[in-house]
Design a protein around this motif. Sequence first.
Motif, PDB file in Angstrom:
ATOM      1  N   LEU A  45       4.127  -0.558   3.004  1.00  0.00           N
ATOM      2  CA  LEU A  45       4.777  -1.494   2.189  1.00  0.00           C
ATOM      3  C   LEU A  45       6.185  -1.772   2.616  1.00  0.00           C
ATOM      4  O   LEU A  45       6.876  -0.786   2.916  1.00  0.00           O
ATOM      5  N   PRO A  64       0.971  -5.043   4.246  1.00  0.00           N
ATOM      6  CA  PRO A  64       0.975  -5.517   2.991  1.00  0.00           C
ATOM      7  C   PRO A  64      -0.049  -5.938   2.338  1.00  0.00           C
ATOM      8  O   PRO A  64      -0.821  -6.976   2.833  1.00  0.00           O
ATOM      9  N   SER A 122       8.399  -3.977   0.351  1.00  0.00           N
ATOM     10  CA  SER A 122       9.020  -4.707  -0.589  1.00  0.00           C
ATOM     11  C   SER A 122       9.282  -3.834  -1.823  1.00  0.00           C
ATOM     12  O   SER A 122       8.628  -3.247  -2.319  1.00  0.00           O
ATOM     13  N   GLU A 156       9.690  -4.760  -4.824  1.00  0.00           N
ATOM     14  CA  GLU A 156       8.741  -5.086  -5.992  1.00  0.00           C
ATOM     15  C   GLU A 156       7.728  -3.870  -6.230  1.00  0.00           C
ATOM     16  O   GLU A 156       7.109  -3.671  -7.251  1.00  0.00           O
ATOM     17  N   ILE A 157       7.074  -3.283  -5.177  1.00  0.00           N
ATOM     18  CA  ILE A 157       6.135  -2.649  -5.120  1.00  0.00           C
ATOM     19  C   ILE A 157       6.341  -1.260  -5.970  1.00  0.00           C
ATOM     20  O   ILE A 157       5.286  -0.636  -6.371  1.00  0.00           O
ATOM     21  N   LYS A 171      -8.119  -8.882  -2.959  1.00  0.00           N
ATOM     22  CA  LYS A 171      -7.639  -7.815  -1.662  1.00  0.00           C
ATOM     23  C   LYS A 171      -7.548  -6.232  -2.528  1.00  0.00           C
ATOM     24  O   LYS A 171      -8.154  -5.507  -1.980  1.00  0.00           O
ATOM     25  N   LEU A 172      -6.988  -6.430  -3.611  1.00  0.00           N
ATOM     26  CA  LEU A 172      -6.840  -5.106  -4.052  1.00  0.00           C
ATOM     27  C   LEU A 172      -8.306  -4.668  -4.655  1.00  0.00           C
ATOM     28  O   LEU A 172      -8.331  -3.260  -4.566  1.00  0.00           O
ATOM     29  N   TRP A 192      -2.106  -8.076  -0.950  1.00  0.00           N
ATOM     30  CA  TRP A 192      -1.411  -8.886  -2.125  1.00  0.00           C
ATOM     31  C   TRP A 192      -2.589  -9.578  -2.550  1.00  0.00           C
ATOM     32  O   TRP A 192      -3.292 -10.199  -1.741  1.00  0.00           O
ATOM     33  N   GLY A 193      -2.856  -9.669  -4.006  1.00  0.00           N
ATOM     34  CA  GLY A 193      -3.846 -10.426  -4.678  1.00  0.00           C
ATOM     35  C   GLY A 193      -4.925  -9.696  -5.116  1.00  0.00           C
ATOM     36  O   GLY A 193      -5.381  -8.685  -4.445  1.00  0.00           O
ATOM     37  N   GLU A 194      -5.532 -10.032  -6.249  1.00  0.00           N
ATOM     38  CA  GLU A 194      -6.571  -9.283  -6.907  1.00  0.00           C
ATOM     39  C   GLU A 194      -7.651  -9.149  -6.101  1.00  0.00           C
ATOM     40  O   GLU A 194      -8.359  -7.945  -6.219  1.00  0.00           O
TER      41      GLU A 194
END
Length: 273
Positions: free
Chosen positions: A59, A36, A61, A63-64, A42-43, A38-40
Amino acid sequence: MFSELDAGACGITCAKLGEAEIMADAGIDDILLAFPIWGEPKLRRLAALRERARVRVSLDSPEIAAVPGVEVVGLLTLAGHAYHARTPEELAETARREGEDLVRTAELCAKDGIELREISVGSTPTARHAAGVAGVTEIRPGTYIFNDTSMIRLGVAAERTAAARVLSTVIARSTPERVVFDAGTKCLTSDGAGSPGWIRAAGLPYVRMDFLNEEHGVARLEPGHEHELPVGTRAQLIPSHACSVVNMFDVAHGVENGRVTTELRVAARGAVR
């Protein structure tokens, strides 16, 4: 140099963005990130990577699902419990279940209007079996490139097919039965520590590794072999887990018939971000 891509592989699986970036640098344009993101920061790196290669991310989770633009294209699994199989029959059954359960899950999703194109399975121990399950579209073995004592224990490799080896030297013989090698956890890691056959000295079945510290591997010799392996003897130690061991070295050497034929830089070493 002949590569997996030359042999027909269509892409590669990575765990970290740093690894995927290095693979893209090498020209691989089909990458699965089985981890997964996560975080700006890395995105943003992921977005930049997608400009250079087709990248998919696994993924797990719920929430995604709320993220705009996310498209579910398939299901992925890794039968990690296969490493605990006690017989070849148990391993084969685990692999079959891995594939069939995922295919069945996709069928249930289809009944709810969710069409899934990819069914991706396969650790190294289960890949050969799972590949034959109808509906599976992709397998992702990795350790088979080198193999290790875990694969030998499971019967999917033999000592002669275990290419991951650490060349070590005997540096001490404090008692007749004790042998000390100059390779410890900084070379062989502590994965599998203490389990029977976890570190194997190639061609030396009478050597039993007792324990490792950071710099030393301490082994014992079986009765009748106390006068073998004097100080200065070199031995090829086969690790328990090839993946983590490769990450400990800057360079790997290819050896054929006792001669070094190539030198490979471990480009993704330490790429854990």
